[in-house]
Write an enzyme that holds these catalytic residues in place. Sequence first.
Site, PDB file in Angstrom:
ATOM      1  N   GLU A  26      14.473   1.235   3.157  1.00 19.32           N
ATOM      2  CA  GLU A  26      13.425   0.855   2.184  1.00 19.32           C
ATOM      3  C   GLU A  26      12.416  -0.100   2.827  1.00 19.32           C
ATOM      4  O   GLU A  26      12.660  -0.654   3.905  1.00 19.32           O
ATOM      5  CB  GLU A  26      14.060   0.224   0.944  1.00 19.32           C
ATOM      6  N   LYS A 158      22.535  -8.166  -5.390  1.00 21.27           N
ATOM      7  CA  LYS A 158      22.049  -9.491  -4.976  1.00 21.27           C
ATOM      8  C   LYS A 158      22.664 -10.579  -5.852  1.00 21.27           C
ATOM      9  O   LYS A 158      22.762 -10.428  -7.065  1.00 21.27           O
ATOM     10  CB  LYS A 158      20.522  -9.515  -5.025  1.00 21.27           C
TER      11      LYS A 158
HETATM   12  N1  PSU Z   1      17.648  -6.081  -0.485  1.00 21.45           N
HETATM   13  C1  PSU Z   1      17.277  -7.171   0.256  1.00 21.45           C
HETATM   14  N2  PSU Z   1      16.050  -7.715  -0.019  1.00 21.45           N
HETATM   15  C2  PSU Z   1      15.180  -7.158  -0.962  1.00 21.45           C
HETATM   16  C3  PSU Z   1      15.583  -6.012  -1.727  1.00 21.45           C
HETATM   17  C4  PSU Z   1      16.836  -5.521  -1.439  1.00 21.45           C
HETATM   18  O1  PSU Z   1      18.034  -7.668   1.108  1.00 21.45           O
HETATM   19  O2  PSU Z   1      14.078  -7.676  -1.142  1.00 21.45           O
HETATM   20  C5  PSU Z   1      14.636  -5.376  -2.757  1.00 21.45           C
HETATM   21  C6  PSU Z   1      14.958  -3.883  -2.904  1.00 21.45           C
HETATM   22  O3  PSU Z   1      13.804  -3.158  -2.599  1.00 21.45           O
HETATM   23  C7  PSU Z   1      15.361  -3.701  -4.349  1.00 21.45           C
HETATM   24  C8  PSU Z   1      14.527  -4.757  -5.021  1.00 21.45           C
HETATM   25  O4  PSU Z   1      15.111  -2.403  -4.804  1.00 21.45           O
HETATM   26  O5  PSU Z   1      14.673  -5.872  -4.111  1.00 21.45           O
HETATM   27  C9  PSU Z   1      14.994  -5.017  -6.443  1.00 21.45           C
HETATM   28  O6  PSU Z   1      13.930  -5.520  -7.186  1.00 21.45           O
HETATM   29  P1  PSU Z   1      13.993  -5.573  -8.793  1.00 21.45           P
HETATM   30  O7  PSU Z   1      15.097  -6.530  -9.098  1.00 21.45           O
HETATM   31  O8  PSU Z   1      12.609  -6.073  -9.212  1.00 21.45           O
HETATM   32  O9  PSU Z   1      14.259  -4.170  -9.253  1.00 21.45           O
END
Ligand code: PSU
Length: 303
Positions: A26, A158
């Site tokens: 990604e 996360k």
């Molecule tokens: N993993 C990481 N750092 C990130 C992300 C994932 O180590 O920044 C990103 C991914 O792209 C994931 C996004 O899809 O954070 C999730 O964002 P949200 O909670 O707004 O859906």
Amino acid sequence: MYEHFLNVSSEAKSALGGKRPVVALESTVIAHGLPRPQNLETGLRLEQVVRKEGVVPATTAVIDGKFCVGLDEHQIEFLANGDDIEKFSTRDLAIALARGGNGATTVAATIWIADRAGIRVFATGGIGGVHRGTLPDVSADLPELARTSMIVVCSGAKIVLDVPATREWLETHSIPVVGYGCDEMPAFYSRSSGQPVDVRCDSPEEVVKIFEAQRELGLKSALLVTVPVPNEAEVERSLLRRVLEESLAEAERQQITGRDVTPFLLARMSERSEGATLRANLALLENNARVAAQIAHALSSRK
Ligand code: PSU
Ligand code: MN
């Protein structure tokens, strides 16, 4: 052969055509998840790690309204250093196609695109999930995982999220969770979460066997392969608890919402931990890319 909106790199195209392994990566982590200059270094480094395993990397992003699968160095640099790079999740894809624009793709948007390109293995740091707090803020990563047949290698959800609620969501939506060399689901910067995995695997072949069974049964969800952050990079528990609490409180005070929540919390935690969470993030990203490449290798050698 490919849909008109896809722009697959010639390298990825020939690997896919020859049934050789490819790993999708990604780009939101590059544009919004990591600070400069580590973001560019990491974007390039992850590709190298995948290549070292004899696998073709395909970092994904939307550039000029085209869904690019496999970027060159200039495009990765553009995402890392550009000023108006948007964050595109699945809901943004139709708008991007209709109106053009440049955006990094989240886990959700990347696996949607990678699936259309015929890629079956993807790596990231941590998936999005159910956020803490009263507003039901649920990442679009989750529903996309529920409907996309893909091996998704990550270090769990996360830690900024409501990890138990995220675990429940995965169960409700029938997404099998593999512990890769572990018996507990990892929690991003931390090797433990108190949450169970559905099965433990200790080799790429074991993962591939379960994925093939999913496909044989016609089960359309992803296979979530969770890999703990390497021991030496794990963030110490009390430090992690402190910086997490402070950062969550700050986000609430500043009324950070929507797509800005995750990047805000990651950046604040890194500052408050003097880079400890950033070091963990870099280590787990690299490790996950390596594991994903090994799994992609095992998958392609069975066909
Ligand atoms: N993993 C990481 N750092 C990130 C992300 C994932 O180590 O920044 C990103 C991914 O792209 C994931 C996004 O899809 O954070 C999730 O964002 P949200 O909670 O707004 O859906
Ligand atoms: Mn959200």
